[in-house]
Design a protein around this motif. Structure first.
Motif, mmCIF file in Angstrom:
data_model
loop_
_atom_site.group_PDB
_atom_site.id
_atom_site.type_symbol
_atom_site.label_atom_id
_atom_site.label_comp_id
_atom_site.label_asym_id
_atom_site.label_seq_id
_atom_site.Cartn_x
_atom_site.Cartn_y
_atom_site.Cartn_z
ATOM 1 N N MET A 157 -3.601 -70.282 99.226
ATOM 2 C CA MET A 157 -5.700 -69.429 99.310
ATOM 3 C C MET A 157 -6.430 -70.597 100.347
ATOM 4 S SD MET A 157 -5.367 -69.692 95.014
ATOM 5 C CE MET A 157 -3.860 -70.799 95.143
ATOM 6 N N ARG A 158 -4.902 -72.312 100.993
ATOM 7 C CA ARG A 158 -5.946 -73.333 101.310
ATOM 8 C C ARG A 158 -6.293 -72.665 102.552
ATOM 9 N NH1 ARG A 158 -6.251 -78.500 101.737
ATOM 10 N NH2 ARG A 158 -5.210 -79.490 99.930
ATOM 11 N N LEU A 159 -5.506 -71.816 103.596
ATOM 12 C CA LEU A 159 -5.335 -70.776 104.670
ATOM 13 C C LEU A 159 -6.557 -69.952 104.263
ATOM 14 C CD1 LEU A 159 -1.941 -69.392 106.097
ATOM 15 C CD2 LEU A 159 -3.466 -70.784 107.042
ATOM 16 N N ILE A 160 -7.477 -69.161 103.396
ATOM 17 C CA ILE A 160 -8.167 -69.003 103.690
ATOM 18 C C ILE A 160 -9.436 -69.693 103.386
ATOM 19 C CG2 ILE A 160 -9.341 -66.470 102.430
ATOM 20 C CD1 ILE A 160 -6.917 -65.994 101.318
ATOM 21 N N LEU A 161 -9.114 -70.477 102.995
ATOM 22 C CA LEU A 161 -10.780 -71.818 102.331
ATOM 23 C C LEU A 161 -10.351 -72.209 103.963
ATOM 24 C CD1 LEU A 161 -10.126 -72.192 99.554
ATOM 25 C CD2 LEU A 161 -11.555 -71.385 99.648
ATOM 26 N N SER B 9 -11.035 -66.982 96.826
ATOM 27 C CA SER B 9 -10.364 -67.885 97.957
ATOM 28 C C SER B 9 -11.058 -67.268 99.620
ATOM 29 C CB SER B 9 -8.786 -68.110 98.550
ATOM 30 O OG SER B 9 -8.155 -68.535 98.424
ATOM 31 N N CYS B 10 -11.921 -65.935 99.451
ATOM 32 C CA CYS B 10 -12.520 -65.650 100.120
ATOM 33 C C CYS B 10 -14.160 -65.635 100.342
ATOM 34 C CB CYS B 10 -12.481 -63.385 99.742
ATOM 35 S SG CYS B 10 -11.121 -62.609 100.116
ATOM 36 N N ASP B 11 -14.844 -65.585 101.073
ATOM 37 C CA ASP B 11 -16.461 -66.169 101.543
ATOM 38 C C ASP B 11 -16.689 -64.689 100.477
ATOM 39 O OD1 ASP B 11 -15.863 -68.870 102.946
ATOM 40 O OD2 ASP B 11 -14.377 -67.131 103.786
#
Length: 252
Positions: free
Chosen positions: A81-85, A109-111
């Motif tokens: 999740m942190r990687l995506i954010l 986590s997606c924008d």
């Protein structure tokens, strides 16, 4: 290891596809390792302006692979999740299928997220004796407090229209074609943004969420590990895998 996450780049857009329909794109060791690698590929490619995260089959993500629950490291989902954010490029979630449990972590986590009418959502952790501890870091900031209280506790299923109303997704599309139209429009818009501007703009929108990660990751990872190791959770996961009701269900 078979390929369960596919990657391609076209016209400055990287598409990452969860491609493990046999287990409904469950969050397995293979999927987490490959997804992390694909996200890193996109982050490091100066030609990539944005990322689309999508899926094959009728399920976007079924949550944790319970057959591996005893060996999974709790922090793995938090790391993803942190990687995506933290990815310095916008990530679009393209969903036209079911989302369960840990799959909400990817959605939160997606924008930008669009979901089609075939999509259904359910936070089912409570029904197997655990809680959405780790994914709460990305999910709770997206939801209204009343919606969080309802769906975290009941485990009930809801549709894409409701997901839009409560803030989990950005757009509920009317059909599969409309899902692709929305994604195409967003990609066109993002191609017009400067890499620096997109990275800086995203950082503003994710700062508060990531502050929660910094404050609560260790506590929630410990809580999740304790829940999954409990007798109640073992009974719940065994019942789920055997397609039976867990022992605490009260019949009317």
């Amino acid at each position: 290891m078979s390929e369960v996450v596919r990657y391609r780049v076209d016209s400055a857009i990287a598409t990452i596809t969860l491609d493990s329909p046999a287990n409904r794109n469950a969050i397995s060791a293979a999927l987490t390792e490959q997804l992390a690698g694909r996200l890193s590929d996109a982050a490091g490619d100066p030609e990539v302006r944005a990322v689309v995260l999508t899926h094959t089959g009728g399920t976007f993500c079924a949550g944790a692979d319970l057959s591996e629950a005893g060996t999974a490291r709790p922090e793995v989902m938090i790391d993803l999740m942190r990687l995506i954010l933290e990815l310095p490029k916008p990530v679009i979630g393209r969903i036209d299928g079911h989302v369960r449990a840990g799959g909400f972590g990817f959605v939160g986590s997606c924008d930008l997220v669009v979901a089609g009418p075939a999509s259904t959502f359910a936070l089912t952790e409570v029904r197997i004796g655990v809680a959405p501890s780790m994914i709460s870091l990305a999910v709770l900031p997206r939801l209204t407090s009343r919606a969080a209280g309802r769906y975290f506790l009941t485990g009930e299923k809801f549709d894409a229209t409701t997901a839009e109303e409560i803030g989990l997704i950005t757009v509920a599309a009317t059909d599969s074609a409309a899902v692709d139209q929305v994604v195409a429009q967003w990609c066109d818009d993002l191609r017009k943004g400067s890499p620096q501007g997109l990275a800086a703009g995203k950082k503003l929108t994710t700062a508060a969420i990531l502050a929660g990660f910094d404050a609560d990751t260790q506590r929630l990872a410990s809580e999740s590990a304790a829940l999954f190791a409990s007798d109640e959770a073992r009974a719940g996961m065994t019942a789920f895998l055997n397609k039976q009701s867990p022992p605490w269900v009260v019949e009317r």
